[in-house]
Enzyme design. Sequence first.
Site, PDB file in Angstrom:
ATOM      1  N   ASN A   1     -91.089  52.374  22.039  1.00 36.75           N
ATOM      2  CA  ASN A   1     -91.264  51.020  22.592  1.00 36.75           C
ATOM      3  C   ASN A   1     -89.929  50.623  23.200  1.00 36.75           C
ATOM      4  O   ASN A   1     -88.994  50.279  22.490  1.00 36.75           O
ATOM      5  CB  ASN A   1     -91.675  50.075  21.459  1.00 36.75           C
ATOM      6  CG  ASN A   1     -91.906  48.650  21.945  1.00 36.75           C
ATOM      7  OD1 ASN A   1     -91.687  48.332  23.115  1.00 36.75           O
ATOM      8  ND2 ASN A   1     -92.344  47.795  21.037  1.00 36.75           N
TER       9      ASN A   1
ATOM     10  N   LYS B   1     -87.218  51.133  20.362  1.00 36.70           N
ATOM     11  CA  LYS B   1     -87.589  51.466  18.979  1.00 36.70           C
ATOM     12  C   LYS B   1     -88.407  52.738  19.023  1.00 36.70           C
ATOM     13  O   LYS B   1     -89.077  53.016  20.024  1.00 36.70           O
ATOM     14  CB  LYS B   1     -88.465  50.355  18.390  1.00 36.70           C
ATOM     15  CG  LYS B   1     -87.739  49.057  18.190  1.00 36.70           C
ATOM     16  CD  LYS B   1     -88.672  48.084  17.479  1.00 36.70           C
ATOM     17  CE  LYS B   1     -88.266  46.677  17.767  1.00 36.70           C
ATOM     18  NZ  LYS B   1     -89.358  45.740  17.847  1.00 36.70           N
TER      19      LYS B   1
ATOM     20  N   ARG C   1     -95.254  52.519  24.601  1.00 35.71           N
ATOM     21  CA  ARG C   1     -95.857  51.199  24.720  1.00 35.71           C
ATOM     22  C   ARG C   1     -95.418  50.597  26.050  1.00 35.71           C
ATOM     23  O   ARG C   1     -94.235  50.526  26.351  1.00 35.71           O
ATOM     24  CB  ARG C   1     -95.400  50.295  23.589  1.00 35.71           C
ATOM     25  CG  ARG C   1     -95.915  48.894  23.785  1.00 35.71           C
ATOM     26  CD  ARG C   1     -95.454  47.948  22.714  1.00 35.71           C
ATOM     27  NE  ARG C   1     -96.035  46.653  22.987  1.00 35.71           N
ATOM     28  CZ  ARG C   1     -95.333  45.512  23.050  1.00 35.71           C
ATOM     29  NH1 ARG C   1     -94.042  45.525  22.840  1.00 35.71           N
ATOM     30  NH2 ARG C   1     -95.944  44.384  23.299  1.00 35.71           N
TER      31      ARG C   1
ATOM     32  N   HIS D   1    -101.405  42.009  23.828  1.00 36.39           N
ATOM     33  CA  HIS D   1    -101.676  42.360  22.418  1.00 36.39           C
ATOM     34  C   HIS D   1    -102.932  43.226  22.271  1.00 36.39           C
ATOM     35  O   HIS D   1    -103.509  43.295  21.194  1.00 36.39           O
ATOM     36  CB  HIS D   1    -101.912  41.098  21.544  1.00 36.39           C
ATOM     37  CG  HIS D   1    -100.691  40.294  21.245  1.00 36.39           C
ATOM     38  ND1 HIS D   1    -100.758  38.938  21.062  1.00 36.39           N
ATOM     39  CD2 HIS D   1     -99.409  40.636  21.063  1.00 36.39           C
ATOM     40  CE1 HIS D   1     -99.554  38.464  20.793  1.00 36.39           C
ATOM     41  NE2 HIS D   1     -98.708  39.480  20.788  1.00 36.39           N
TER      42      HIS D   1
ATOM     43  N   GLY E   1     -98.502  36.278  15.456  1.00 32.17           N
ATOM     44  CA  GLY E   1     -97.130  36.677  15.113  1.00 32.17           C
ATOM     45  C   GLY E   1     -96.204  35.641  15.715  1.00 32.17           C
ATOM     46  O   GLY E   1     -96.563  34.466  15.776  1.00 32.17           O
ATOM     47  N   ASN E   2     -95.057  36.070  16.170  1.00 30.69           N
ATOM     48  CA  ASN E   2     -94.199  35.159  16.906  1.00 30.69           C
ATOM     49  C   ASN E   2     -94.884  34.839  18.239  1.00 30.69           C
ATOM     50  O   ASN E   2     -95.012  33.693  18.629  1.00 30.69           O
ATOM     51  CB  ASN E   2     -92.851  35.827  17.094  1.00 30.69           C
ATOM     52  CG  ASN E   2     -91.762  34.793  17.084  1.00 30.69           C
ATOM     53  OD1 ASN E   2     -92.008  33.579  17.044  1.00 30.69           O
ATOM     54  ND2 ASN E   2     -90.542  35.254  17.146  1.00 30.69           N
TER      55      ASN E   2
ATOM     56  N   ARG F   1     -93.215  29.646  22.433  1.00 32.49           N
ATOM     57  CA  ARG F   1     -93.936  29.382  23.688  1.00 32.49           C
ATOM     58  C   ARG F   1     -94.943  28.251  23.504  1.00 32.49           C
ATOM     59  O   ARG F   1     -95.579  28.154  22.456  1.00 32.49           O
ATOM     60  CB  ARG F   1     -94.702  30.632  24.135  1.00 32.49           C
ATOM     61  CG  ARG F   1     -93.823  31.814  24.485  1.00 32.49           C
ATOM     62  CD  ARG F   1     -94.681  32.944  25.073  1.00 32.49           C
ATOM     63  NE  ARG F   1     -93.938  34.186  25.077  1.00 32.49           N
ATOM     64  CZ  ARG F   1     -94.377  35.312  24.520  1.00 32.49           C
ATOM     65  NH1 ARG F   1     -95.559  35.365  23.929  1.00 32.49           N
ATOM     66  NH2 ARG F   1     -93.638  36.391  24.569  1.00 32.49           N
TER      67      ARG F   1
ATOM     68  N   MET G   1     -92.648  30.494  10.291  1.00 33.55           N
ATOM     69  CA  MET G   1     -93.693  29.757   9.604  1.00 33.55           C
ATOM     70  C   MET G   1     -93.301  29.404   8.164  1.00 33.55           C
ATOM     71  O   MET G   1     -93.642  28.335   7.668  1.00 33.55           O
ATOM     72  CB  MET G   1     -94.968  30.603   9.649  1.00 33.55           C
ATOM     73  CG  MET G   1     -96.213  29.904   9.237  1.00 33.55           C
ATOM     74  SD  MET G   1     -96.496  28.320  10.048  1.00 33.55           S
ATOM     75  CE  MET G   1     -97.277  28.771  11.579  1.00 33.55           C
TER      76      MET G   1
ATOM     77  N   ASN H   1    -100.067  36.290   6.429  1.00 38.57           N
ATOM     78  CA  ASN H   1     -99.326  35.711   5.302  1.00 38.57           C
ATOM     79  C   ASN H   1     -99.508  34.216   5.064  1.00 38.57           C
ATOM     80  O   ASN H   1     -98.874  33.679   4.171  1.00 38.57           O
ATOM     81  CB  ASN H   1     -97.822  35.965   5.508  1.00 38.57           C
ATOM     82  CG  ASN H   1     -97.497  37.443   5.471  1.00 38.57           C
ATOM     83  OD1 ASN H   1     -97.758  38.110   4.478  1.00 38.57           O
ATOM     84  ND2 ASN H   1     -96.953  37.961   6.555  1.00 38.57           N
TER      85      ASN H   1
ATOM     86  N   GLU I   1     -99.742  48.504  15.348  1.00 32.28           N
ATOM     87  CA  GLU I   1     -99.775  48.876  16.763  1.00 32.28           C
ATOM     88  C   GLU I   1     -99.259  50.292  16.992  1.00 32.28           C
ATOM     89  O   GLU I   1     -99.759  51.012  17.843  1.00 32.28           O
ATOM     90  CB  GLU I   1     -98.972  47.868  17.590  1.00 32.28           C
ATOM     91  CG  GLU I   1     -99.661  46.511  17.626  1.00 32.28           C
ATOM     92  CD  GLU I   1     -98.801  45.395  18.182  1.00 32.28           C
ATOM     93  OE1 GLU I   1     -98.781  45.244  19.400  1.00 32.28           O
ATOM     94  OE2 GLU I   1     -98.166  44.668  17.398  1.00 32.28           O
TER      95      GLU I   1
END
Length: 408
Positions: free
Chosen positions: A8, A15, A100, A189, A219-220, A250, A292, A343, A394
């Site tokens: 990625n 990564k 990715r 996504h 997620g974020n 965002r 969060m 979570n 992913e």
Amino acid sequence: MSVVLVVNSGSSSFKYQLIDVETERRLASGLVERIGEPQGRTVHKVPQYGDDGAEATSAAEHDTIRRIDDHADGFQAMLDAFAQHGPSLEEQPPVAVGHRVVHGGARFFAATLVNDLVEINIDDLSVLAPLHNPGAVQGIRAARAAFREIPHVAVFDTAFHQTMPSEAYTYALDRDTAEQYRIRRYGFHGTSHKYVSEAAAGFLGRPVDELRQIVFHLGNGASVTAIDRGRSIDTSMGFTPLEGLVMGTRSGDIDPAIVLHLQRRAGLGVSQIDDLLNKKSGLVGLAGANDMRDLLARSERGEAAARLALDVYTHRLRSYAGAYLAQLGGADVISFTAGVGENTPLVRRGALDRLGFAGVEIDDERNESAKRGEITRISTDGSAVTVLVVPTDEEVEIARQTLDVATT
Ligand code: ADP
């Protein structure tokens, strides 16, 4: 052999994970960052598995600082880390590399074997994803040079959503303008939405092509997708990942005239508005934090801004849940995934608590006690709609698709 290297890549970092697709085990993972800076960094992790084949409980972590000139140099640093700390790529050679790629435009509707032409096409799509595709191309080029003998496969975040019907992906804009600038809903996504919808079907022992599903990836970045018998028919992210749900930083949906107002009345320029909507809005804009856990703690202490942020967040989730129930004509399964989705019981409840009329019934105790890392049913036994928490993966999905394309 079924070992795949998943990459990625961004413009100044990448990564990687070495995954055995058969067992879905991670044999190594890591990060090469600050490419082009004097203090480049490589972090290489090797999970330790017990003899009984149980999940890895720990990982040996190796951190190296050295100058990394470019992506090619970065791959050399990664190869050095494998040679030094294992596992040996000679003993467990990857059979393919999966990349990715954020944007596949309207050209790529599935994972695709990379050749020079594909590489050019991905580069060309940088117009639509200026922050993401150039870094992916740099990664692909360097990886193809480092691993010459094996196939490389591009797996696109947008591909899963290419099944959307035209009424879902078309914006009600002037047709010529939209066409000239390739403006339409693409959705993102996709790799996660696909993985989660298949995992949910597998958990229920039902074929994916019998189920109407709604997947909340929170997620974020956050998006929700309506999936009709395995096909994405609508998704909340649009031309870019800015549209739709309230996210960490965002705004998600806003009236587009707000942008004009900010230009005219506040005198903000393009990059300031870009920054405002992408980095300073969402939860961070509303309450000064995008984590969060932070917001939940502050809301419990009675902080009004944190409460309002959570209320705006869940209000938006409910709106999309209702919309997608309508688009699908009802749902069989609703799943929550990613950092927040996996979570946060309060968010899951908030998203669905007014959907009793549509056959959605959450079991509070199941919702509160859902275990990390496991697929968990959080609806009551009598609920007409099954509600699940599904950990996303992913990288495993990219590895699976890569192996699929590389071996057929
Ligand atoms: P990304 O979109 O960056 O891949 P993740 O899916 O990892 O993000 O989600 C990151 C977000 O998940 C964090 O910003 C945080 O808000 C949330 N998060 C992570 N762990 C928890 C937790 N234990 N409880 C509540 N929220 C969490």
